[in-house]
Design a protein around this motif. Structure first.
Motif, PDB file in Angstrom:
ATOM      1  N   GLN A  72      22.455   3.594  10.703  1.00 53.20           N
ATOM      2  CA  GLN A  72      21.879   3.105  12.219  1.00 53.20           C
ATOM      3  C   GLN A  72      21.279   4.204  12.876  1.00 53.20           C
ATOM      4  N   GLN A  73      21.980   5.432  12.769  1.00 49.35           N
ATOM      5  CA  GLN A  73      21.415   6.562  13.578  1.00 49.35           C
ATOM      6  C   GLN A  73      20.260   7.164  13.049  1.00 49.35           C
ATOM      7  N   GLU A  74      19.688   6.872  11.839  1.00 47.43           N
ATOM      8  CA  GLU A  74      18.566   7.560  11.463  1.00 47.43           C
ATOM      9  C   GLU A  74      17.521   6.467  11.416  1.00 47.43           C
ATOM     10  N   LEU A  75      17.556   5.206  11.977  1.00 46.34           N
ATOM     11  CA  LEU A  75      16.519   4.420  12.161  1.00 46.34           C
ATOM     12  C   LEU A  75      16.322   3.905  13.396  1.00 46.34           C
ATOM     13  N   LEU A  76      14.892   3.420  13.627  1.00 49.47           N
ATOM     14  CA  LEU A  76      14.571   2.883  14.952  1.00 49.47           C
ATOM     15  C   LEU A  76      14.849   1.394  14.823  1.00 49.47           C
ATOM     16  N   SER A  77      15.714   0.969  15.851  1.00 51.62           N
ATOM     17  CA  SER A  77      16.352  -0.425  15.832  1.00 51.62           C
ATOM     18  C   SER A  77      15.406  -1.514  16.617  1.00 51.62           C
ATOM     19  N   GLN A  78      14.475  -1.110  17.330  1.00 50.66           N
ATOM     20  CA  GLN A  78      13.764  -2.017  18.025  1.00 50.66           C
ATOM     21  C   GLN A  78      12.378  -2.211  17.630  1.00 50.66           C
ATOM     22  N   VAL A  79      11.992  -1.641  16.539  1.00 50.70           N
ATOM     23  CA  VAL A  79      10.273  -1.646  16.196  1.00 50.70           C
ATOM     24  C   VAL A  79      10.520  -2.077  14.466  1.00 50.70           C
ATOM     25  N   SER A  80       9.512  -2.635  14.161  1.00 55.03           N
ATOM     26  CA  SER A  80       9.133  -2.517  12.559  1.00 55.03           C
ATOM     27  C   SER A  80       7.858  -1.803  12.058  1.00 55.03           C
ATOM     28  N   ILE A  81       7.944  -1.700  10.934  1.00 57.99           N
ATOM     29  CA  ILE A  81       6.443  -1.096  10.231  1.00 57.99           C
ATOM     30  C   ILE A  81       5.437  -1.778   9.956  1.00 57.99           C
ATOM     31  N   GLY A  82       4.286  -1.577  10.188  1.00 61.46           N
ATOM     32  CA  GLY A  82       3.185  -2.407   9.835  1.00 61.46           C
ATOM     33  C   GLY A  82       2.043  -1.642   9.715  1.00 61.46           C
ATOM     34  N   ALA A  83       0.958  -1.870   9.780  1.00 64.06           N
ATOM     35  CA  ALA A  83      -0.629  -1.684   9.967  1.00 64.06           C
ATOM     36  C   ALA A  83      -1.578  -2.091  10.792  1.00 64.06           C
ATOM     37  N   PRO A  84      -2.371  -1.127  11.252  1.00 66.69           N
ATOM     38  CA  PRO A  84      -3.434  -1.451  12.390  1.00 66.69           C
ATOM     39  C   PRO A  84      -4.470  -2.492  11.768  1.00 66.69           C
ATOM     40  N   PRO A  85      -5.267  -3.111  12.479  1.00 63.36           N
ATOM     41  CA  PRO A  85      -6.209  -3.850  11.993  1.00 63.36           C
ATOM     42  C   PRO A  85      -7.164  -3.041  10.688  1.00 63.36           C
ATOM     43  N   ASP A  86      -7.550  -3.700   9.753  1.00 61.94           N
ATOM     44  CA  ASP A  86      -8.419  -2.689   9.027  1.00 61.94           C
ATOM     45  C   ASP A  86      -9.258  -3.684   8.336  1.00 61.94           C
ATOM     46  N   MET A  87     -10.066  -3.374   7.051  1.00 60.96           N
ATOM     47  CA  MET A  87     -11.131  -4.128   6.495  1.00 60.96           C
ATOM     48  C   MET A  87     -10.353  -5.050   5.856  1.00 60.96           C
ATOM     49  N   LEU A  88      -9.203  -4.920   5.403  1.00 61.10           N
ATOM     50  CA  LEU A  88      -8.476  -6.238   4.509  1.00 61.10           C
ATOM     51  C   LEU A  88      -7.699  -6.942   5.428  1.00 61.10           C
ATOM     52  N   ASN A  89      -7.214  -6.607   6.398  1.00 62.77           N
ATOM     53  CA  ASN A  89      -6.508  -7.586   7.531  1.00 62.77           C
ATOM     54  C   ASN A  89      -6.871  -7.093   8.770  1.00 62.77           C
ATOM     55  N   ARG A  90      -7.650  -8.143   9.476  1.00 63.88           N
ATOM     56  CA  ARG A  90      -8.285  -7.936  10.809  1.00 63.88           C
ATOM     57  C   ARG A  90      -7.469  -8.201  11.791  1.00 63.88           C
ATOM     58  N   ASP A  91      -6.287  -8.697  11.563  1.00 64.09           N
ATOM     59  CA  ASP A  91      -5.267  -8.750  12.595  1.00 64.09           C
ATOM     60  C   ASP A  91      -4.145  -7.771  12.604  1.00 64.09           C
ATOM     61  N   GLY A  92      -4.317  -6.839  11.740  1.00 63.05           N
ATOM     62  CA  GLY A  92      -3.186  -5.746  11.299  1.00 63.05           C
ATOM     63  C   GLY A  92      -2.106  -6.731  10.597  1.00 63.05           C
ATOM     64  N   GLN A  93      -1.008  -5.721  10.287  1.00 62.37           N
ATOM     65  CA  GLN A  93       0.111  -6.450   9.349  1.00 62.37           C
ATOM     66  C   GLN A  93       1.423  -5.806  10.170  1.00 62.37           C
ATOM     67  N   ASN A  94       2.550  -6.685   9.923  1.00 61.32           N
ATOM     68  CA  ASN A  94       3.818  -6.627  10.583  1.00 61.32           C
ATOM     69  C   ASN A  94       4.566  -6.465   9.205  1.00 61.32           C
ATOM     70  N   TRP A  95       5.255  -5.684   8.580  1.00 61.22           N
ATOM     71  CA  TRP A  95       5.957  -5.864   7.185  1.00 61.22           C
ATOM     72  C   TRP A  95       7.314  -6.154   7.578  1.00 61.22           C
ATOM     73  N   GLY A  96       7.717  -6.070   8.853  1.00 60.56           N
ATOM     74  CA  GLY A  96       9.045  -6.456   8.931  1.00 60.56           C
ATOM     75  C   GLY A  96      10.243  -5.612   8.410  1.00 60.56           C
ATOM     76  N   VAL A  97       9.871  -4.349   8.037  1.00 62.45           N
ATOM     77  CA  VAL A  97      10.607  -3.366   7.591  1.00 62.45           C
ATOM     78  C   VAL A  97      11.139  -2.279   8.674  1.00 62.45           C
ATOM     79  N   ALA A  98      12.148  -1.370   8.544  1.00 64.30           N
ATOM     80  CA  ALA A  98      12.627  -0.509   9.528  1.00 64.30           C
ATOM     81  C   ALA A  98      11.999   0.843   9.394  1.00 64.30           C
ATOM     82  N   ALA A  99      11.811   1.539  10.387  1.00 67.57           N
ATOM     83  CA  ALA A  99      11.276   2.918  10.512  1.00 67.57           C
ATOM     84  C   ALA A  99      12.354   3.787  10.798  1.00 67.57           C
TER      85      ALA A  99
END
Length: 690
Positions: free
Chosen positions: A393-420
């Motif tokens: 818990q001390q090494e992770l960010l608890s209130q955000v998830s990892i994803g990707a901004p909008p790009d050529m394959l995903n115009r709305d961006g992506q939210n992968w639902g995994v911890a950073a």
């Protein structure tokens, strides 16, 4: 417009206010998105007063982390201890190999050079742990005795088939495939992630959203490889599983919940019978559990606690448990572990089985002549509700998830639902969780592929509940990560690969190449300005491959199968699909012309002939490693995963119809492998003659 105080806070935290997007255009963060991201990092910035307080807090956190007892440095170079130890300080050094030395900090504040490894330094009451890393990871040439052009296959482990597998690919099928590939000249077999999943949540089966990246998926174990066929057959009969296993084995797609239920029943029976197993096996299990330490025990405890909560119709997400249970080190958790000793023992037993199975497969790979053997795949993150999130818990960010901004394959961006990871939390802990993951994934492999390696420099983080496009880039210390990768490569004698596809920050690919970390060049992405560069112009610092698990195989790409799927699941309109098909026709023609230019393809328009030529084309590149997915060796059209499609596409569920023992012996597959092998040998001969 972002005010200067707010911009200063963003810089201190490591949030980028400007960047270059996937199209090469400048992009910037708006003020409201920045404030939302900062709030999700527990740094409120709604008022000037809050900004000042958050800035002071962020600076203090960074200073504390920089002054921590863990220091990453270069091996065989003087070690800068200025600000930590005074000139003339006597230091007692315990090297990783156990040798001890007494050294002195010189007048300039430097300690004499030390060899590669993790070394303890004690000076008076002060203790430091030094991670002395080589400049670069081991290269293909260093791992193969001088060869510079090797090839391998990539496979989705769950998709492999063998007689008696009960409906899911396992390590026995993987071993069969590996031995056959080695016989045909392969030096590597890259596999899908085998991270630990949730035994109590079998409906969650994406290998890229695991419970922990430091343990393994027990469902992929083939217990007979460790315990022997007779013991497993007896347990199967005791549970009366034969008919159900046979029915699941005959399914075209994997039924993950049903497979999980049956395999867990079998594993529990094997655990119950284990007291009758030979002493050598029981002793080995005890040693394994002792060596696993707190990392293994906390994972097993989380698995047991999660099931216990669900059995009471409570939440399986540890973040919703009573406060004492949310702390893995609390007396209440320790008491639970004492009460449920047998349940923890069961989960440890299963981890022992899968670890020993994977160790056997890697040994068989090397004994069969593979220079690398298995290449493990390490996902970019883990589900925050899993055991890794609970333990770190001390090494992770608890209130955000990892994803990707909008790009050529995903115009709305992506939210992968995994911890950073928290950059500060990692540094304060001495990168404990990161090192733990690397060691776990390299323990039974000759290499590792790091998914979305851009995450070592920056990650797109999204506040809880926000849309993917409302995130921001959070920067990480890439030099620290790259040095640790080089060190673990040296310690394990392993190849390091970084998946550098998508929006790649400037300079990262050059930094990877400098440290012998292979990037990835994908045939489908290499067209530039209406043409495909000839093989000789491809990078010799990245692996070459035809496609990835998130893209269609070449046959499916040529036919536009992925375009049809995106239209079917609602990711694109009929009009967009028509535009995509016209564009695809141009891209297929560009590939065709490139293959003809190289003399690899005639005038025939058979898609399989173009696939044959594409594999030969990749084999002719100077890439140190060429990886061809099974889908392309076998001429398949369907891709393993269609990102963002949910249940509308059978992600991670496809099974091969033929057994793993026979996959590579079909005439077409065998011919493609022969062509690839010969192309690689030709590259090697040309290199030596050159």
């Amino acid at each position: 417009m972002i005010t200067e105080p707010l911009r200063s806070l963003a810089r201190e935290v490591g949030i980028s206010c400007e960047w270059t997007d996937a199209h090469g255009n400048p992009a910037s963060l708006d003020e409201s998105a920045l404030r939302a991201v900062l709030a999700a990092l527990d740094l409120p910035a709604g008022t000037d007063s809050q900004i000042r307080d958050s800035l002071a807090q962020a600076r203090q956190f960074r200073q504390d982390a920089d002054d921590g007892p863990f220091l990453i440095c270069h091996a065989q170079q003087p070690i800068d201890l200025r600000g930590r130890l005074a000139a003339g300080s006597r230091c007692h050094i315990t090297l990783e190999d156990g040798h001890q030395h007494s050294l002195e900090v010189d007048a300039n504040g430097y300690l004499p050079p030390l060899p590669c490894g993790y070394h303890q330094v004690q000076s008076g009451e002060q203790q430091l742990l030094l991670a002395c890393a080589p400049h670069a990871a081991l290269s293909v040439a260093e791992l193969t005795g001088g060869r510079r052009h090797i090839w391998g296959l990539s496979a989705q482990v769950y998709s492999l088939r063998r007689t008696g597998d009960g409906g899911l690919g396992d390590t026995a099928a993987l071993e069969s495939l590996a031995l056959n590939a080695a016989h045909k000249g392969a030096d590597a077999l890259a596999i899908s992630p085998l991270h630990a999943m949730f035994t109590s949540r079998p409906e969650q089966y994406s290998p890229y959203s695991p419970s922990s990246r430091s343990l393994f998926n027990i469902l992929h174990a083939a217990p007979a490889q460790v315990l022997g066929a007779e013991i497993v057959e007896r347990a199967t009969h005791e549970c009366d599983l034969q008919c159900d296993l046979q029915a699941l084995e005959e399914s075209v797609l994997i039924d993950w919940p049903a497979v999980s239920a049956l395999r867990l029943r079998l594993l529990r029976q094997l655990h119950a019978d284990f007291s009758q197993a030979p002493d050598t096996l029981q002793d080995d299990f005890r040693r394994f559990r002792a060596a696993g330490g707190i990392r293994l025990e906390q994972h097993c405890c989380h698995e047991a606690l999660q099931q216990h909560q669900l059995n009471q119709n409570l939440s399986g997400d540890w973040r919703e448990w009573p406060a004492p249970l949310r702390d893995p080190n609390s007396p209440e958790v320790a008491e639970f572990a004492r009460q449920y000793t047998s349940e923890l023992d069961f989960h440890a037993f299963c981890q022992w089985l899968i670890a020993r199975c994977l160790s056997r497969v890697q040994s068989q790979c090397r004994n069969a002549g593979m220079a690398i053997g298995l290449i493990a795949d390490m996902a970019v993150g883990a589900d925050p509700s899993g055991s890794f999130g609970w333990s770190h818990q001390q090494e992770l960010l608890s209130q955000v998830s990892i994803g990707a901004p909008p790009d050529m394959l995903n115009r709305d961006g992506q939210n992968w639902g995994v911890a950073a990871f928290s950059p500060i939390g990692l540094k304060r802990s001495g990168y404990r969780a990161f090192i733990e993951m690397l060691r776990a994934n390299l323990a039974h492999a000759g290499g590792i592929r790091i998914d979305h390696i851009m995450g070592l420099q920056r990650l797109w983080i999204i506040p809880e509940g926000a849309n993917a496009q409302d995130g921001a880039y959070l920067n990480y210390p890439p030099d620290d990560f790259l040095r640790l990768l080089a060190l673990e490569s040296w310690r394990h004698r392993a190849l390091i690969i970084g998946e550098d596809l998508g929006t790649v920050p400037e300079g990262l690919q050059e930094a990877l190449a400098e440290r012998n970390i292979l990037g990835m060049r994908v045939l489908l992405f290499e067209q530039q300005d209406g043409e495909l560069p000839p093989p000789t112009q491809w990078s010799d610092r990245a692996l070459a491959t035809s496609t990835t698990h998130d893209l269609p195989p070449l046959a499916g790409w040529q036919s536009g199968r992925d375009i049809a799927w995106r239209e079917h699941v609602g990711q694109s309109s009929a009009e967009q699909a028509d535009l995509d098909r016209r564009q695809r026709s141009k891209e297929v023609q560009i590939l065709r012309e490139a293959l003809q230019r190289e003399g690899l393809l005639g005038e025939e328009k058979n898609p399989q002939a173009q696939l044959d030529a594409s594999i030969r084309f990749l084999g002719c590149t100077p890439a140190p490693l060429v990886l061809i997915p099974l889908e392309d060796i076998l001429g398949a059209t369907e891709q393993p995963s269609l990102p963002g499609s949910g249940d509308m596409h059978p992600n991670w569920r496809r099974r091969w119809p033929q057994p793993a023992t026979q996959m590579l012996d079909a005439p077409t597959a065998a011919r493609r492998l022969d062509d690839l092998h010969e192309a690689r040998l030709t590259c090697e001969r040309n290199t030596h003659h050159g």
